[in-house]
Design a protein around this motif. Structure first.
Motif, PDB file in Angstrom:
ATOM      1  N   ASN A 130       0.860  -1.189   0.000  1.00 20.37           N
ATOM      2  CA  ASN A 130       0.000   0.000   0.000  1.00 20.37           C
ATOM      3  C   ASN A 130       0.896   1.239   0.000  1.00 20.37           C
ATOM      4  O   ASN A 130       2.116   1.116  -0.073  1.00 20.37           O
ATOM      5  N   LYS A 131       0.296   2.387   0.064  1.00 24.40           N
ATOM      6  CA  LYS A 131       1.058   3.638  -0.053  1.00 24.40           C
ATOM      7  C   LYS A 131       1.212   4.355   1.289  1.00 24.40           C
ATOM      8  O   LYS A 131       1.593   5.507   1.336  1.00 24.40           O
ATOM      9  N   LYS A 132       0.913   3.683   2.385  1.00 21.39           N
ATOM     10  CA  LYS A 132       1.084   4.295   3.705  1.00 21.39           C
ATOM     11  C   LYS A 132       2.554   4.610   3.937  1.00 21.39           C
ATOM     12  O   LYS A 132       3.433   3.905   3.444  1.00 21.39           O
ATOM     13  N   LEU A 133       2.804   5.642   4.740  1.00 18.74           N
ATOM     14  CA  LEU A 133       4.181   6.030   5.036  1.00 18.74           C
ATOM     15  C   LEU A 133       4.951   4.863   5.652  1.00 18.74           C
ATOM     16  O   LEU A 133       6.081   4.584   5.253  1.00 18.74           O
ATOM     17  N   GLU A 134       4.338   4.186   6.588  1.00 22.24           N
ATOM     18  CA  GLU A 134       4.986   3.052   7.259  1.00 22.24           C
ATOM     19  C   GLU A 134       5.393   1.962   6.259  1.00 22.24           C
ATOM     20  O   GLU A 134       6.511   1.443   6.300  1.00 22.24           O
ATOM     21  N   ILE A 142      13.777   2.571   5.133  1.00 26.99           N
ATOM     22  CA  ILE A 142      13.877   3.822   5.884  1.00 26.99           C
ATOM     23  C   ILE A 142      13.324   3.590   7.285  1.00 26.99           C
ATOM     24  O   ILE A 142      12.191   3.138   7.443  1.00 26.99           O
ATOM     25  N   GLU A 143      14.120   3.912   8.278  1.00 24.24           N
ATOM     26  CA  GLU A 143      13.682   3.730   9.659  1.00 24.24           C
ATOM     27  C   GLU A 143      12.842   4.922  10.100  1.00 24.24           C
ATOM     28  O   GLU A 143      13.206   6.073   9.880  1.00 24.24           O
ATOM     29  N   ASN A 144      11.694   4.635  10.717  1.00 23.74           N
ATOM     30  CA  ASN A 144      10.843   5.654  11.324  1.00 23.74           C
ATOM     31  C   ASN A 144      10.648   5.238  12.779  1.00 23.74           C
ATOM     32  O   ASN A 144       9.718   4.522  13.111  1.00 23.74           O
ATOM     33  N   LYS A 145      11.575   5.671  13.626  1.00 23.73           N
ATOM     34  CA  LYS A 145      11.658   5.191  15.006  1.00 23.73           C
ATOM     35  C   LYS A 145      10.421   5.487  15.836  1.00 23.73           C
ATOM     36  O   LYS A 145      10.087   4.737  16.736  1.00 23.73           O
ATOM     37  N   ASN A 146       9.755   6.581  15.556  1.00 23.73           N
ATOM     38  CA  ASN A 146       8.654   7.012  16.409  1.00 23.73           C
ATOM     39  C   ASN A 146       7.459   7.424  15.546  1.00 23.73           C
ATOM     40  O   ASN A 146       7.051   8.580  15.548  1.00 23.73           O
ATOM     41  N   ALA A 147       6.924   6.462  14.798  1.00 22.47           N
ATOM     42  CA  ALA A 147       5.806   6.739  13.886  1.00 22.47           C
ATOM     43  C   ALA A 147       4.644   7.393  14.634  1.00 22.47           C
ATOM     44  O   ALA A 147       4.419   7.130  15.813  1.00 22.47           O
ATOM     45  N   ALA A 150       5.191  13.832  14.948  1.00 16.64           N
ATOM     46  CA  ALA A 150       5.438  14.721  13.814  1.00 16.64           C
ATOM     47  C   ALA A 150       6.908  14.819  13.411  1.00 16.64           C
ATOM     48  O   ALA A 150       7.222  14.813  12.223  1.00 16.64           O
ATOM     49  N   ASP A 151       7.829  14.896  14.371  1.00 16.20           N
ATOM     50  CA  ASP A 151       9.242  15.039  13.992  1.00 16.20           C
ATOM     51  C   ASP A 151       9.771  13.775  13.325  1.00 16.20           C
ATOM     52  O   ASP A 151      10.489  13.833  12.337  1.00 16.20           O
ATOM     53  N   SER A 152       9.379  12.620  13.838  1.00 17.59           N
ATOM     54  CA  SER A 152       9.824  11.352  13.253  1.00 17.59           C
ATOM     55  C   SER A 152       9.200  11.138  11.871  1.00 17.59           C
ATOM     56  O   SER A 152       9.876  10.708  10.933  1.00 17.59           O
ATOM     57  N   ASP A 153       7.918  11.439  11.741  1.00 11.48           N
ATOM     58  CA  ASP A 153       7.242  11.266  10.446  1.00 11.48           C
ATOM     59  C   ASP A 153       7.796  12.220   9.385  1.00 11.48           C
ATOM     60  O   ASP A 153       7.907  11.844   8.218  1.00 11.48           O
ATOM     61  N   THR A 154       8.161  13.454   9.769  1.00  4.52           N
ATOM     62  CA  THR A 154       8.730  14.365   8.764  1.00  4.52           C
ATOM     63  C   THR A 154      10.119  13.901   8.338  1.00  4.52           C
ATOM     64  O   THR A 154      10.460  14.006   7.161  1.00  4.52           O
ATOM     65  N   LEU A 155      10.885  13.383   9.272  1.00 11.22           N
ATOM     66  CA  LEU A 155      12.212  12.875   8.919  1.00 11.22           C
ATOM     67  C   LEU A 155      12.096  11.680   7.969  1.00 11.22           C
ATOM     68  O   LEU A 155      12.799  11.609   6.962  1.00 11.22           O
ATOM     69  N   ALA A 156      11.168  10.779   8.268  1.00 11.12           N
ATOM     70  CA  ALA A 156      10.949   9.627   7.392  1.00 11.12           C
ATOM     71  C   ALA A 156      10.434  10.074   6.020  1.00 11.12           C
ATOM     72  O   ALA A 156      10.866   9.560   4.983  1.00 11.12           O
ATOM     73  N   THR A 157       9.529  11.041   5.999  1.00 12.86           N
ATOM     74  CA  THR A 157       8.994  11.557   4.732  1.00 12.86           C
ATOM     75  C   THR A 157      10.094  12.232   3.924  1.00 12.86           C
ATOM     76  O   THR A 157      10.160  12.079   2.696  1.00 12.86           O
TER      77      THR A 157
END
Length: 165
Positions: A130-134, A142-147, A150-157
């Motif tokens: 699917n197209k979810k960020l996760e 790409i690691e998203n440590k704290n899904a 906001a700060d973790s999601d912007t870094l992953a994005t």
């Protein structure tokens, strides 16, 4: 010089037109294909954060009770963004909230944006389920440590954008 501001919001629900509010704004700056800054800021809502939102985001009422309200945070945020292009995953969601509150405060709406969700839809090589960020982050390693913060999601994005652009 290419310069972008990746933005992600955590909110009290799905629709600002039904009283849902912004409780966290995350920002990651990209300059010349390099991530140069990543941070987030809490926003004090006018009503309590619903328990199901706390379950998803781990943001509690205690965490936001002494923060500035949206009336103080958003004008500074809008000035900070200036005319730079923002990037968001599912930008429609974030822009709906941002532009709703910008309009309430008589501030200029944000129109210049890139959506990584739309980029994934257009990417014929992407084979994630699917197209979810996760899911996209897992697909690209790409690691998203704290899904769902906001700060973790912007870094992953930001990392996702740099990978697929």
């Amino acid at each position: 010089m290419e310069e972008y501001v990746v933005v992600d919001l955590e909110t009290t629900g799905l629709d600002p037109y039904k009283g849902c509010e912004i409780i966290e704004i995350g920002i990651t700056e990209i300059k010349n294909n390099e991530i140069i800054r990543n941070y987030s800021r809490f926003v004090k809502p006018t009503s309590d954060i619903p328990p199901f939102i706390t379950d998803i985001t781990n943001i509690t009422n205690d965490m936001v009770k002494n923060e500035d309200p949206i009336e103080k945070v958003l004008p500074r945020f809008r000035k900070y963004i200036g005319d730079r292009t923002i990037i968001a995953h599912n930008a429609k969601f974030d822009l709906k909230f941002l532009n709703y509150y910008l309009d309430k405060l008589n501030l200029e709406p944000i129109t210049n944006h890139i959506c990584t969700l739309e980029m994934l839809k257009a990417n014929k090589n992407y084979k994630g389920k699917n197209k979810k960020l996760e899911t996209a982050c897992a697909y690209y390693g790409i690691e998203n440590k704290n899904a769902h913060r906001a700060d973790s999601d912007t870094l992953a994005t930001a990392k996702l954008f740099l990978k697929i652009k």
